[in-house]
Design a protein around this motif. Structure first.
Motif, PDB file in Angstrom:
ATOM      1  N   HIS A 195      -3.093  -6.829  -0.225  1.00 33.14           N
ATOM      2  CA  HIS A 195      -3.961  -8.393  -1.149  1.00 33.14           C
ATOM      3  C   HIS A 195      -2.235  -8.860  -1.203  1.00 33.14           C
ATOM      4  O   HIS A 195      -2.632 -10.639  -1.953  1.00 33.14           O
ATOM      5  CB  HIS A 195      -3.875  -6.976  -2.174  1.00 33.14           C
ATOM      6  CG  HIS A 195      -4.684  -6.359  -2.629  1.00 33.14           C
ATOM      7  ND1 HIS A 195      -4.591  -4.904  -2.638  1.00 33.14           N
ATOM      8  CD2 HIS A 195      -6.897  -7.237  -2.301  1.00 33.14           C
ATOM      9  CE1 HIS A 195      -5.593  -3.979  -2.167  1.00 33.14           C
ATOM     10  NE2 HIS A 195      -7.266  -5.083  -2.694  1.00 33.14           N
ATOM     11  N   TRP A 196      -1.046  -9.149  -0.614  1.00 37.84           N
ATOM     12  CA  TRP A 196       0.246  -9.564  -1.479  1.00 37.84           C
ATOM     13  C   TRP A 196       0.477 -10.205   0.155  1.00 37.84           C
ATOM     14  O   TRP A 196       0.497  -9.643   1.161  1.00 37.84           O
ATOM     15  CB  TRP A 196       0.918  -8.599  -2.220  1.00 37.84           C
ATOM     16  CG  TRP A 196       0.258  -8.816  -3.147  1.00 37.84           C
ATOM     17  CD1 TRP A 196      -0.274  -7.848  -3.471  1.00 37.84           C
ATOM     18  CD2 TRP A 196       0.127  -9.567  -4.358  1.00 37.84           C
ATOM     19  NE1 TRP A 196      -0.956  -8.241  -5.334  1.00 37.84           N
ATOM     20  CE2 TRP A 196      -0.392  -8.732  -5.413  1.00 37.84           C
ATOM     21  CE3 TRP A 196       0.759 -10.753  -4.287  1.00 37.84           C
ATOM     22  CZ2 TRP A 196      -0.787  -9.033  -6.435  1.00 37.84           C
ATOM     23  CZ3 TRP A 196       0.068 -11.206  -5.939  1.00 37.84           C
ATOM     24  CH2 TRP A 196      -0.289 -10.888  -6.726  1.00 37.84           C
ATOM     25  N   PRO A 214      -0.814 -14.066  -3.925  1.00 38.99           N
ATOM     26  CA  PRO A 214      -1.683 -12.855  -4.117  1.00 38.99           C
ATOM     27  C   PRO A 214      -2.763 -14.012  -2.587  1.00 38.99           C
ATOM     28  O   PRO A 214      -3.364 -15.347  -2.546  1.00 38.99           O
ATOM     29  CB  PRO A 214      -2.795 -13.203  -4.924  1.00 38.99           C
ATOM     30  CG  PRO A 214      -1.882 -14.241  -5.926  1.00 38.99           C
ATOM     31  CD  PRO A 214      -0.480 -14.785  -4.930  1.00 38.99           C
ATOM     32  N   ARG A 216      -6.038 -13.176  -2.570  1.00 38.70           N
ATOM     33  CA  ARG A 216      -7.574 -14.077  -3.832  1.00 38.70           C
ATOM     34  C   ARG A 216      -6.519 -14.940  -4.408  1.00 38.70           C
ATOM     35  O   ARG A 216      -5.692 -15.316  -5.377  1.00 38.70           O
ATOM     36  CB  ARG A 216      -7.675 -12.698  -4.456  1.00 38.70           C
ATOM     37  CG  ARG A 216      -9.031 -13.048  -4.737  1.00 38.70           C
ATOM     38  CD  ARG A 216      -9.392 -11.628  -5.508  1.00 38.70           C
ATOM     39  NE  ARG A 216      -9.121 -10.901  -6.594  1.00 38.70           N
ATOM     40  CZ  ARG A 216      -9.117 -11.359  -7.454  1.00 38.70           C
ATOM     41  NH1 ARG A 216     -10.489 -12.114  -7.872  1.00 38.70           N
ATOM     42  NH2 ARG A 216      -8.167 -10.836  -8.944  1.00 38.70           N
ATOM     43  N   LEU A 224      -5.775 -10.092 -11.825  1.00 39.42           N
ATOM     44  CA  LEU A 224      -5.007  -9.193 -10.995  1.00 39.42           C
ATOM     45  C   LEU A 224      -5.847  -8.092 -11.295  1.00 39.42           C
ATOM     46  O   LEU A 224      -6.771  -7.237 -12.861  1.00 39.42           O
ATOM     47  CB  LEU A 224      -4.318  -8.896 -10.821  1.00 39.42           C
ATOM     48  CG  LEU A 224      -3.370  -9.889 -10.150  1.00 39.42           C
ATOM     49  CD1 LEU A 224      -2.098  -9.054 -10.130  1.00 39.42           C
ATOM     50  CD2 LEU A 224      -3.352 -10.809  -9.241  1.00 39.42           C
ATOM     51  N   GLU A 228      -4.958  -4.879  -6.697  1.00 37.82           N
ATOM     52  CA  GLU A 228      -3.997  -5.832  -7.126  1.00 37.82           C
ATOM     53  C   GLU A 228      -2.493  -5.484  -7.267  1.00 37.82           C
ATOM     54  O   GLU A 228      -1.508  -5.653  -6.979  1.00 37.82           O
ATOM     55  CB  GLU A 228      -4.851  -6.969  -7.367  1.00 37.82           C
ATOM     56  CG  GLU A 228      -5.685  -7.524  -5.810  1.00 37.82           C
ATOM     57  CD  GLU A 228      -6.606  -8.492  -6.522  1.00 37.82           C
ATOM     58  OE1 GLU A 228      -6.914  -9.190  -5.765  1.00 37.82           O
ATOM     59  OE2 GLU A 228      -6.935  -8.915  -7.739  1.00 37.82           O
ATOM     60  N   ARG A 229      -2.139  -5.044  -8.368  1.00 35.57           N
ATOM     61  CA  ARG A 229      -1.030  -4.066  -9.142  1.00 35.57           C
ATOM     62  C   ARG A 229      -0.991  -3.617  -8.475  1.00 35.57           C
ATOM     63  O   ARG A 229       0.635  -3.175  -8.722  1.00 35.57           O
ATOM     64  CB  ARG A 229      -1.900  -3.897 -10.776  1.00 35.57           C
ATOM     65  CG  ARG A 229      -2.125  -5.413 -11.752  1.00 35.57           C
ATOM     66  CD  ARG A 229      -2.507  -4.371 -13.470  1.00 35.57           C
ATOM     67  NE  ARG A 229      -3.571  -5.350 -14.157  1.00 35.57           N
ATOM     68  CZ  ARG A 229      -3.178  -4.673 -15.306  1.00 35.57           C
ATOM     69  NH1 ARG A 229      -2.589  -3.957 -15.996  1.00 35.57           N
ATOM     70  NH2 ARG A 229      -3.842  -5.712 -15.959  1.00 35.57           N
ATOM     71  N   THR A 231      -0.722  -2.616  -5.175  1.00 36.97           N
ATOM     72  CA  THR A 231      -0.105  -3.213  -3.945  1.00 36.97           C
ATOM     73  C   THR A 231       1.049  -4.372  -3.941  1.00 36.97           C
ATOM     74  O   THR A 231       1.313  -4.381  -3.711  1.00 36.97           O
ATOM     75  CB  THR A 231      -1.533  -3.813  -2.960  1.00 36.97           C
ATOM     76  OG1 THR A 231      -2.279  -4.546  -3.837  1.00 36.97           O
ATOM     77  CG2 THR A 231      -2.100  -2.944  -3.049  1.00 36.97           C
TER      78      THR A 231
END
Length: 311
Positions: A195-196, A214, A216, A224, A228-229, A231
């Motif tokens: 994701h990053w 990010p 996305r 997020l 995502e938090r 990762t």
């Protein structure tokens, strides 16, 4: 490119001078003493450790995770001053809320989890405040970057105005295309996950500056998803580990999140890391002379910096 050239920053429309041939010049300037703090779990003299009295006289609770409190010496206050307009002399009210975020009760160890959730919770609360336009989350790590306390912590300043650095970044939407191009080229890519993406930006000013993006397109930390938090915590841990390993020192830096201000429709979330070290743990980059009077300039190329961080 080993000859001097300029690189354009599409986020703010400014240029940086790159002079790779200067990387071999001898250094007879200031050399800072290496500063490695003792690895203490608790320091009775620390203003941020659990249970201790802070400088202003208040006491910290015996917190066990992250801990947020109103800054005892805030740069911004909630009450307003009167505006001034006298010819070329002009001022206007600047209000806000300043908070300190302790990452952990441990005096020396930065945890790998919990910080991102705290950033998101604080962002949600402060952006909902009727007088707040922008929320700036940042961290000054190390005495070289002005940190007044070695206890792992950061700050959150919520302002009644949009700061100039955010105003200049009017074209953050390009970050979606930018990270994809960097991913394909891989020259300036430092690390990544599902994701990053972390890169040394093509237009970087500081020697080992990085940009956390990010994959996305989201405008704020509060946008997020849970995965995502998670990762994000993982990629930041990997990035700081690479920094620390580069010169075998606790790498100093200023880092911070740029997220969508209130009233702004289009903005791409990202974080900047600005470390000062140049050649070793004791030699740093100084922004003086030409940099202050004309334009930013760097010696080692972003490609070289990224390769060193990757390795």
């Amino acid at each position: 490119m080993n000859l001097p050239h300029r690189r354009w920053n599409p986020l703010n429309g400014e240029w940086v001078l790159v002079s790779p041939h200067r990387a071999l010049r001898p250094w007879q300037g200031q050399v800072d003493a290496a500063q490695e703090a003792a690895a203490l779990a608790y320091d009775p003299s620390c203003y941020l450790c659990p249970g201790n009295e802070r400088a202003a006289g208040k006491h910290n609770p015996n917190y066990e995770g992250t801990y947020v409190f109103e800054n005892d010496f805030p740069a911004l206050l909630t009450h307003q001053t009167n505006p001034i307009q006298m010819g070329l002399l002009r001022s206007e009210p600047a209000c806000g809320i300043c908070r300190v975020l302790c990452y952990s009760p441990h005096h020396s160890i930065r945890p790998s989890t919990g910080i991102v959730d705290a950033w998101c919770e604080q962002s949600a609360e402060l952006f909902a405040h009727p007088d707040i336009q922008s929320v700036q989350i940042f961290e000054n790590r190390g005495a070289m970057m002005g940190a007044s306390n070695p206890h792992p912590h950061g700050q959150i300043w919520a302002t009644s105005f949009i700061p100039p650095e955010l105003v200049k970044e009017t074209n953050t939407r390009v970050l979606g295309d930018y990270w994809k191009q960097e991913w394909q080229l891989a020259e300036r890519l430092v690390c990544s996950n599902e994701h990053w993406v972390v890169v040394v930006p093509y237009w970087a000013i500081w020697p080992f500056e990085t940009l956390v993006i990010p994959r996305r397109a989201v405008g704020r930390l509060t946008d997020l998803e849970d995965v995502e938090r998670e990762t994000l915590s993982e990629i930041l841990e990997r990035l700081t580990a690479r920094y620390d390993k580069l010169f075998d020192t606790s790498f100093p830096y200023t880092m911070g999140w740029h997220q969508r201000p209130n009233g702004v429709a289009d903005f791409y979330l990202h974080a900047h890391y600005y470390p000062p070290l140049l050649r070793s743990a004791t030699i740093r980059k100084f922004m003086v002379g030409f940099e202050m009077l004309a334009m930013p300039q760097r010696d080692i190329t972003p490609e070289s910096a990224a390769q060193l961080l990757r390795s």
